[in-house]
Motif scaffolding. Sequence first.
Motif, short mmCIF file in Angstrom:
data_model
loop_
_atom_site.label_atom_id
_atom_site.label_comp_id
_atom_site.label_asym_id
_atom_site.label_seq_id
_atom_site.Cartn_x
_atom_site.Cartn_y
_atom_site.Cartn_z
N SER A 219 -18.54 -16.59 14.77
CA SER A 219 -18.06 -17.93 14.51
C SER A 219 -18.84 -19.14 15.37
O SER A 219 -19.08 -20.19 14.90
N ARG A 222 -22.53 -19.62 14.91
CA ARG A 222 -22.73 -20.15 13.69
C ARG A 222 -22.11 -21.62 13.18
O ARG A 222 -22.32 -22.04 12.32
N ASN A 223 -21.03 -21.82 14.11
CA ASN A 223 -20.36 -23.03 14.18
C ASN A 223 -19.64 -23.08 12.76
O ASN A 223 -19.66 -23.92 11.90
N THR A 224 -19.09 -21.74 12.45
CA THR A 224 -18.49 -21.40 11.19
C THR A 224 -17.21 -21.08 11.55
O THR A 224 -16.93 -20.28 12.55
N LYS A 225 -16.21 -21.17 10.75
CA LYS A 225 -14.72 -20.60 10.92
C LYS A 225 -14.59 -19.12 10.96
O LYS A 225 -15.35 -18.61 10.09
N GLU A 228 -14.16 -17.89 7.44
CA GLU A 228 -15.45 -17.78 6.40
C GLU A 228 -16.28 -16.71 6.86
O GLU A 228 -16.88 -15.91 6.12
#
Length: 242
Positions: A219, A222-225, A228
Amino acid sequence: MTRPTAPDPDGDVVQLAFDELGRMSFAEHSLESVLQKVTDLAARVLPGEPATSVTIVADGRSSTVASSDPLALELDLVQYAQASGPCLEAALSGRVVELLDTGAEERWGPFPQLAARRGCRGVLSFPLPPQELITGGLNVYARTSRPLDQRTREVAARFAAYAVVPVSNMYLYETAVERAEHLRAALDSRAVIDQAKGILMERHKLSADQAFSALATLSMERNTKVREIAEQFVRTGELPSS
């Protein structure tokens, strides 16, 4: 000898407004439509051809969430800009505030004189009931040739005492619905994350903490929640490459 009571046309009109408000269903209306109904009815039933609005104060900020006339919005904004005025005093103090003659009022800085120049002779501001998470009031800007008299004030107070109830209830209802939606989203997120953790634990013989750490690391990379990442993993069976 008992004489029949003379009909009260103001009372009849206000009662019709009560009936109309009482027929409103939360399931069929939004907060905005309830507020608009209240302000429109107030403008119809109150003496003095009033412009009306509803002020809400939240997180230190004041806003007009409904108004029956551009004049009401304009006068609200003047008070917000100078951080004082009858609408703010009523909302924050929980007390009814009366400005009976804008031409002779010395409180609240330049607001009364500006209101007088815009054709507003008097202001009545009624606080919403003191409920959790809601601070505000119903504002009545009267456009008359005379200062507000006792009868006008009594009719306005009677209407406001009834009208503030559906306003505050609708606000609290929508707040509760919003909280429930946030809770449901949080539970859905937790469920898919737990599912992804379970797959990682079974596939790679990881502990629960190690599985979550792997998802959290991806997370951040990838700078993603995390949710997700977990959803993609559950859907495809593959973790995204770092």
